[in-house]
Write a protein that holds these residues in place. Structure first.
Motif, short mmCIF file in Angstrom:
data_model
loop_
_atom_site.label_atom_id
_atom_site.label_comp_id
_atom_site.label_asym_id
_atom_site.label_seq_id
_atom_site.Cartn_x
_atom_site.Cartn_y
_atom_site.Cartn_z
N ALA A 36 -18.97 7.60 3.04
CA ALA A 36 -20.64 7.21 3.43
C ALA A 36 -20.70 5.80 2.96
N GLU A 37 -20.01 5.18 2.30
CA GLU A 37 -20.15 3.85 1.94
C GLU A 37 -18.76 3.02 2.41
N PRO A 38 -18.73 2.37 3.44
CA PRO A 38 -17.81 1.88 3.86
C PRO A 38 -17.18 0.45 3.01
N GLY A 39 -18.20 -0.26 2.39
CA GLY A 39 -17.57 -1.28 1.52
C GLY A 39 -17.12 -0.53 0.29
N ALA A 40 -17.50 0.21 -0.28
CA ALA A 40 -17.07 0.72 -1.71
C ALA A 40 -15.81 1.56 -1.23
N LEU A 41 -15.40 2.01 0.01
CA LEU A 41 -14.29 2.78 0.28
C LEU A 41 -13.23 1.61 0.36
N ARG A 42 -13.69 0.65 0.98
CA ARG A 42 -12.54 -0.61 1.16
C ARG A 42 -12.24 -1.41 -0.06
N GLN A 43 -13.08 -1.32 -0.89
CA GLN A 43 -12.98 -1.81 -2.53
C GLN A 43 -11.80 -0.72 -3.15
N PHE A 44 -12.07 0.44 -2.77
CA PHE A 44 -11.19 1.43 -3.61
C PHE A 44 -9.80 1.37 -3.11
N PHE A 45 -9.69 1.35 -1.79
CA PHE A 45 -8.46 1.26 -1.19
C PHE A 45 -7.64 0.00 -1.59
N GLU A 46 -8.53 -1.37 -1.83
CA GLU A 46 -7.73 -2.48 -1.90
C GLU A 46 -7.33 -2.42 -3.54
N ALA A 47 -7.95 -1.65 -4.25
CA ALA A 47 -7.55 -1.42 -5.60
C ALA A 47 -6.41 -0.41 -5.96
N TRP A 48 -6.19 0.61 -5.03
CA TRP A 48 -5.44 1.60 -5.33
C TRP A 48 -4.16 2.00 -4.32
N ALA A 49 -4.62 1.42 -3.13
CA ALA A 49 -3.51 1.34 -1.93
C ALA A 49 -2.59 0.45 -2.11
N ILE A 50 -1.49 0.46 -1.37
CA ILE A 50 -0.39 -0.52 -1.15
C ILE A 50 -1.03 -1.71 -0.31
N LEU A 51 -0.86 -2.70 -0.73
CA LEU A 51 -1.14 -4.29 -0.14
C LEU A 51 0.09 -4.69 -0.15
N PRO A 52 0.95 -4.84 1.17
CA PRO A 52 2.22 -5.40 0.95
C PRO A 52 2.13 -6.91 0.28
N ALA A 53 1.18 -7.79 0.84
CA ALA A 53 0.98 -9.21 0.40
C ALA A 53 0.97 -9.09 -1.12
N ARG A 54 0.32 -8.18 -1.84
CA ARG A 54 0.19 -8.25 -3.08
C ARG A 54 1.45 -7.79 -3.94
N THR A 66 0.00 5.31 -6.75
CA THR A 66 -1.18 5.79 -6.43
C THR A 66 -1.41 6.10 -4.79
N SER A 67 -0.82 5.05 -4.14
CA SER A 67 -1.22 5.41 -2.75
C SER A 67 -0.53 6.54 -2.03
N MET A 68 0.44 7.08 -2.76
CA MET A 68 1.02 8.42 -2.17
C MET A 68 -0.09 9.68 -2.34
N PHE A 69 -1.33 9.47 -2.81
CA PHE A 69 -2.21 10.44 -3.12
C PHE A 69 -3.36 10.34 -2.74
N LEU A 70 -3.47 9.18 -1.87
CA LEU A 70 -4.86 8.83 -1.11
C LEU A 70 -4.52 9.12 0.46
N HIS A 71 -5.62 9.43 1.23
CA HIS A 71 -5.54 9.63 2.52
C HIS A 71 -6.88 9.01 3.31
N GLY A 72 -6.61 8.69 4.46
CA GLY A 72 -7.76 8.04 5.30
C GLY A 72 -8.63 8.99 5.95
N GLY A 73 -8.47 10.16 5.72
CA GLY A 73 -9.47 11.37 6.36
C GLY A 73 -8.83 12.67 6.51
N LEU A 74 -9.76 13.67 6.75
CA LEU A 74 -9.34 14.97 6.69
C LEU A 74 -8.32 15.21 7.44
N LEU A 75 -8.04 14.72 8.76
CA LEU A 75 -7.01 15.05 9.62
C LEU A 75 -5.76 14.56 8.97
N HIS A 76 -5.82 13.34 8.42
CA HIS A 76 -4.71 12.69 7.73
C HIS A 76 -4.05 13.59 6.75
#
Length: 251
Positions: A36-54, A66-76
């Motif tokens: 419900a908070e796109p900005g906070a969600l983006r920051q969360f993913f940037e912290a715990w998802a894989i960013l290839p450049a990083r 950590t990225s193995m246990f995160l998903h982008g939505g219910l259908l995912h």
């Protein structure tokens, strides 16, 4: 086209498979309010998802896990857990609980690194258990190429359930990842196809010792690529809904 079940029962209770499903669901709903908070969600993913450049810069290696246990939505989430439920129990039966857990995590790591190598300077977060589950599918294909998998084909408003051999269903899936990955490289896209392909290839390679231990080609010759256990059978239950037949028109 997606699978709904296989005809390959296992001999053990797949505690690790169930545990992974529960953990993925728990983690997803733990950060569910952030959707419900796109900005906070983006920051969360940037912290715990894989960013290839990083990763390329030598940072954020923990995100490969950590990225193995995160998903982008219910259908995912639902799609990934369905695939894990269908194919995971048989690999766990063959490898043992701890062996399967290690196999799953290493497949996921290989999938993440596959995407990093394919797009080393990308700053798009990558999330999902798809890469690890692709490894499970690769291992399943090597051990049970002729196990039957019930696949739902949907075309507009029509659908049909067909039992297909695992080599056909999984082979087509892998080919789609390769083609889609090549197309995504040219046009850009939101799916980490190379992670799927990398996880699938890693899963086959990691399952090779198990396959060789069981006799390799001789194992296929003895079982014809089918499960050693008697195949499960499914029947649709009777329904109280009456059949309505089309009336013929009078001329």
């Amino acid at each position: 086209m997606f699978p709904i079940r296989d005809h390959n029962p296992s001999n053990c209770t797949p505690y690790v498979t169930y545990g992974l499903i529960v953990m993925n669901i728990f983690v997803f709903f733990a950060y569910w309010p952030l959707f419900a908070e796109p900005g906070a969600l983006r920051q969360f993913f940037e912290a715990w998802a894989i960013l290839p450049a990083r990763i390329t810069q030598g940072e954020g290696h923990v995100t490969l896990v950590t990225s193995m246990f995160l998903h982008g939505g219910l259908l995912h989430l639902a799609g990934n857990m369905l695939f894990l439920h269908i194919f995971g129990d048989n690999l766990e039966d063959e490898m043992g609980h701890w062996g399967f857990l290690g196999f799953y995590l290493v497949s996921g790591l290989a999938a993440g690194m596959g995407q990093v190598l394919a797009a080393p300077y990308s700053s798009v977060p990558m999330v999902g258990a798809s890469g690890a589950i692709a490894g499970v599918m690769g291992g399943y294909l090597l051990l049970f190429p002729r196990a039957r998998v019930d696949v739902v084909f949907i075309f507009i408003i029509f659908f049909k359930i067909l039992p297909l051999p695992a080599w056909m269903m999984l082979g087509v899936w892998f080919a789609i990842q390769l083609v889609s990955g090549a197309v995504a490289d040219l046009s850009g896209g939101g799916v980490a196809y190379w992670a799927h392909a990398g996880g699938f290839a890693a899963g086959m390679a990691l399952t090779l010792p198990v396959w060789l231990k069981r006799g390799g080609r001789d194992h296929w010759s003895k079982t014809q690529g089918a499960p050693a256990n008697p195949a499960a059978t499914y029947r649709w239950g009777r329904t109280d809904i009456p059949t309505v037949r089309r009336k013929k028109r009078r001329r």
